[in-house]
Design an enzyme around this catalytic site. Sequence first.
Site, PDB file in Angstrom:
ATOM      1  N   LYS A  22     -20.724  -8.804 -93.866  1.00 53.24           N
ATOM      2  CA  LYS A  22     -19.995  -7.894 -92.968  1.00 53.24           C
ATOM      3  C   LYS A  22     -20.486  -6.460 -93.176  1.00 53.24           C
ATOM      4  CE  LYS A  22     -15.808  -6.401 -94.256  1.00 53.24           C
ATOM      5  NZ  LYS A  22     -15.607  -4.933 -94.240  1.00 53.24           N
ATOM      6  N   ASN A  23     -20.597  -6.050 -94.451  1.00 51.05           N
ATOM      7  CA  ASN A  23     -20.881  -4.642 -94.737  1.00 51.05           C
ATOM      8  C   ASN A  23     -22.351  -4.263 -94.609  1.00 51.05           C
ATOM      9  OD1 ASN A  23     -18.181  -4.367 -95.072  1.00 51.05           O
ATOM     10  ND2 ASN A  23     -18.226  -4.297 -97.300  1.00 51.05           N
ATOM     11  N   ARG A  92     -13.068   0.873 -90.691  1.00 50.38           N
ATOM     12  CA  ARG A  92     -13.712   2.010 -91.354  1.00 50.38           C
ATOM     13  C   ARG A  92     -15.152   2.166 -90.878  1.00 50.38           C
ATOM     14  NH1 ARG A  92     -12.788   6.666 -94.510  1.00 50.38           N
ATOM     15  NH2 ARG A  92     -14.673   7.103 -95.714  1.00 50.38           N
ATOM     16  N   CYS A 116      -9.034  -0.798 -94.088  1.00 52.55           N
ATOM     17  CA  CYS A 116      -8.029  -1.231 -95.064  1.00 52.55           C
ATOM     18  C   CYS A 116      -7.345  -0.009 -95.692  1.00 52.55           C
ATOM     19  CB  CYS A 116      -8.690  -2.051 -96.160  1.00 52.55           C
ATOM     20  SG  CYS A 116      -9.281  -3.641 -95.585  1.00 52.55           S
ATOM     21  N   ARG A 121      -8.926   7.986 -97.753  1.00 52.26           N
ATOM     22  CA  ARG A 121     -10.304   7.627 -97.397  1.00 52.26           C
ATOM     23  C   ARG A 121     -10.887   8.727 -96.501  1.00 52.26           C
ATOM     24  NH1 ARG A 121     -10.952   1.298 -95.997  1.00 52.26           N
ATOM     25  NH2 ARG A 121     -13.051   1.677 -96.784  1.00 52.26           N
ATOM     26  N   PRO A 122     -11.087   9.930 -97.086  1.00 54.41           N
ATOM     27  CA  PRO A 122     -11.620  11.037 -96.283  1.00 54.41           C
ATOM     28  C   PRO A 122     -13.083  10.803 -95.911  1.00 54.41           C
ATOM     29  CG  PRO A 122     -11.540  11.636 -98.592  1.00 54.41           C
ATOM     30  CD  PRO A 122     -10.899  10.281 -98.490  1.00 54.41           C
ATOM     31  N   ILE A 123     -13.636  11.676 -95.055  1.00 57.77           N
ATOM     32  CA  ILE A 123     -15.076  11.597 -94.750  1.00 57.77           C
ATOM     33  C   ILE A 123     -15.753  12.928 -95.086  1.00 57.77           C
ATOM     34  CG2 ILE A 123     -14.814   9.815 -92.952  1.00 57.77           C
ATOM     35  CD1 ILE A 123     -15.219  12.034 -90.851  1.00 57.77           C
ATOM     36  N   ASP A 304     -14.539  -4.625-104.208  1.00 57.59           N
ATOM     37  CA  ASP A 304     -14.097  -5.627-103.229  1.00 57.59           C
ATOM     38  C   ASP A 304     -13.846  -6.993-103.862  1.00 57.59           C
ATOM     39  OD1 ASP A 304     -16.178  -4.397-100.479  1.00 57.59           O
ATOM     40  OD2 ASP A 304     -14.354  -3.637-101.436  1.00 57.59           O
ATOM     41  N   ARG A 396     -10.739 -10.304 -90.475  1.00 56.44           N
ATOM     42  CA  ARG A 396     -11.714  -9.223 -90.243  1.00 56.44           C
ATOM     43  C   ARG A 396     -13.007  -9.492 -91.000  1.00 56.44           C
ATOM     44  NH1 ARG A 396      -9.873  -3.740 -92.103  1.00 56.44           N
ATOM     45  NH2 ARG A 396     -12.070  -3.428 -91.632  1.00 56.44           N
TER      46      ARG A 396
HETATM   47  C1  EPZ Z   1     -17.577   0.665 -98.093  1.00 57.87           C
HETATM   48  O1  EPZ Z   1     -16.456   1.458 -97.757  1.00 57.87           O
HETATM   49  C2  EPZ Z   1     -17.171  -0.767 -97.766  1.00 57.87           C
HETATM   50  N1  EPZ Z   1     -16.891  -0.900 -96.350  1.00 57.87           N
HETATM   51  C3  EPZ Z   1     -15.934  -1.150 -98.571  1.00 57.87           C
HETATM   52  O2  EPZ Z   1     -15.632  -2.522 -98.292  1.00 57.87           O
HETATM   53  C4  EPZ Z   1     -16.249  -1.003-100.053  1.00 57.87           C
HETATM   54  O3  EPZ Z   1     -15.087  -1.274-100.807  1.00 57.87           O
HETATM   55  C5  EPZ Z   1     -16.727   0.426-100.334  1.00 57.87           C
HETATM   56  O4  EPZ Z   1     -17.859   0.749 -99.498  1.00 57.87           O
HETATM   57  C6  EPZ Z   1     -17.135   0.622-101.788  1.00 57.87           C
HETATM   58  O5  EPZ Z   1     -18.150  -0.259-102.115  1.00 57.87           O
HETATM   59  C7  EPZ Z   1     -17.935  -1.057 -95.488  1.00 57.87           C
HETATM   60  O6  EPZ Z   1     -19.084  -1.043 -95.876  1.00 57.87           O
HETATM   61  C8  EPZ Z   1     -17.578  -1.232 -94.044  1.00 57.87           C
HETATM   62  P1  EPZ Z   1     -17.093   4.708-100.008  1.00 57.87           P
HETATM   63  P2  EPZ Z   1     -16.618   3.086 -97.715  1.00 57.87           P
HETATM   64  O7  EPZ Z   1     -17.432   5.756 -99.028  1.00 57.87           O
HETATM   65  O8  EPZ Z   1     -17.929   3.445 -97.173  1.00 57.87           O
HETATM   66  C9  EPZ Z   1     -14.175   8.153-101.477  1.00 57.87           C
HETATM   67  C10 EPZ Z   1     -14.315  -4.341 -97.672  1.00 57.87           C
HETATM   68  O9  EPZ Z   1     -13.372  -4.882 -98.248  1.00 57.87           O
HETATM   69  N2  EPZ Z   1     -14.818   8.966-100.430  1.00 57.87           N
HETATM   70  O10 EPZ Z   1     -18.120   4.283-101.005  1.00 57.87           O
HETATM   71  O11 EPZ Z   1     -15.401   3.637 -97.091  1.00 57.87           O
HETATM   72  C11 EPZ Z   1     -13.300   7.087-100.862  1.00 57.87           C
HETATM   73  O12 EPZ Z   1     -12.030   7.604-100.534  1.00 57.87           O
HETATM   74  C12 EPZ Z   1     -14.395  -2.836 -97.636  1.00 57.87           C
HETATM   75  O13 EPZ Z   1     -15.264  -4.940 -97.118  1.00 57.87           O
HETATM   76  C13 EPZ Z   1     -14.507  10.324-100.337  1.00 57.87           C
HETATM   77  O14 EPZ Z   1     -13.722  10.837-101.112  1.00 57.87           O
HETATM   78  O15 EPZ Z   1     -16.576   3.399 -99.283  1.00 57.87           O
HETATM   79  C14 EPZ Z   1     -13.238   6.049-101.944  1.00 57.87           C
HETATM   80  O16 EPZ Z   1     -12.244   6.396-102.885  1.00 57.87           O
HETATM   81  C15 EPZ Z   1     -13.189  -2.182 -98.273  1.00 57.87           C
HETATM   82  N3  EPZ Z   1     -15.085  11.063 -99.352  1.00 57.87           N
HETATM   83  C16 EPZ Z   1     -14.615   6.139-102.584  1.00 57.87           C
HETATM   84  O17 EPZ Z   1     -15.156   7.422-102.210  1.00 57.87           O
HETATM   85  C17 EPZ Z   1     -15.983  10.504 -98.463  1.00 57.87           C
HETATM   86  O18 EPZ Z   1     -16.497  11.239 -97.602  1.00 57.87           O
HETATM   87  C18 EPZ Z   1     -15.576   5.049-102.126  1.00 57.87           C
HETATM   88  O19 EPZ Z   1     -15.748   5.179-100.743  1.00 57.87           O
HETATM   89  C19 EPZ Z   1     -16.274   9.133 -98.579  1.00 57.87           C
HETATM   90  C20 EPZ Z   1     -15.689   8.378 -99.562  1.00 57.87           C
END
Ligand code: EPZ
Length: 416
Positions: A22-23, A92, A116, A121-123, A304, A396
Amino acid sequence: MPTYQITGAIPLCGQVPIGGAKNAALPILAASVLCADQSRLHCCPNISDVSNALKILKSLGCKVQLREDCVVVDTYPANRCEIAPNLMATMRAAVIFLGALLARFGEARITQPGGCPLGERPIDLHLLGLRHMGYRCEYEGNVLCCKEEALRGCTIALPFPSVGATENILLAALRCDQEIVLCNAAREPEIADLICYLKKCGAQISGANTSVLRIRGGRRLHGATHTVMPDRMEAATYLCAAAITRGSVELLSAQPRHLTAVLESLKKAGCCVRVSEDRIWLSCKHLHSCGSIRTAPYDAFPTDAQAPMMAAMATGEGSTVFEENIFSDRFRHVPALRSFGADIYAADRYAVVKGVGRLHAANVAATDLRGGAAMVLAALNAEGTSSISNIAHIQRGYESFVQKLSSLGAQIKITE
Ligand code: EPZ
């Protein structure tokens, strides 16, 4: 409301094919917008997140075709750079279309992505990278408006190896004809798969599987045919299902090298594990604590897999300490696991799980994708018949979940 009915205490045995990740499929579908051409994706999982990604592509003007063995996407006709809020809210991964639209059109308008509920989950890290390379990113109400201003070669250093930020920055950088270097990039295998697809499309990217990516864009890309990598989280879930039911499974078309931390923990917990290049065998007679689980960026124990592993450890002997270091609120499955009789105490980012052996049936509601999967695993261990509602969360990310579990001997069905 569709609900899983599961009668547990049956060891799962047999072979299960692992589908496309998926990811990896989601960012690759977003990236296809850059090519303004036709791409063909094999092993694209038939799950609701992919259906929503295809809806987003169609809303942008792209043509989409679901064939027997692949998904065909033609992004040449794309003529919009805005995504409707209701589509953004589905997942997301919708946010990864931001980088793709910027690379294709030089501008994009999106709203807050869904996904989820795992805490904040900021960007902000996505925007840090886009602004650094020369995109203007501003909010007009709840709409994020991004536009190319003066793209320039630069070095971007992420304070945290965010998967989504790495993907968005990688895609947006492909509009710039000077080299952009991304340091502390995420190293998850799904990003290497995205890079593999983009290089097939003619993109100049180096550093896959490392924390330093070098991107030189400004070139016209073309479509490509790509086979999506196997889903390591689906694989981890079935391994935990075999462990929690004391069964014996063989995963087909899996990639053990993507799961070393999970396999190590399962072996420590008493499972017998054997691997080949593309298969994983696991059998389990007695399960005990694996000591501790600390989630962290790849190639540490993946966040995950935390919930499915917690369900398994709840039925082993001894205590296991979980430390969740990626998301601020990723223990939402704990109350439901306690309904099954699990002995878990969670506070802040720690959870202490005391194995209780056999669980008992319960009626629970899925809270998120992986937490819902953990509830299914608990029900598969439990004496009696359990029900799990809100299964849309689970659908999903798990293709043919009922069929695959049934083929391993599980008694599971969907009732309205
Ligand atoms: C991806 O989410 C995956 N989703 C998630 O899988 C996975 O858990 C995660 O990476 C970590 O491996 C997809 O690929 C669609 P991150 P993502 O940006 O990109 C913080 C599943 O179950 N952060 O690495 O959202 C954030 O809040 C899903 O398949 C910021 O603070 O993960 C989190 O605490 C769930 N600012 C941490 O970093 C930002 O701009 C990790 O987030 C971005 C992230």
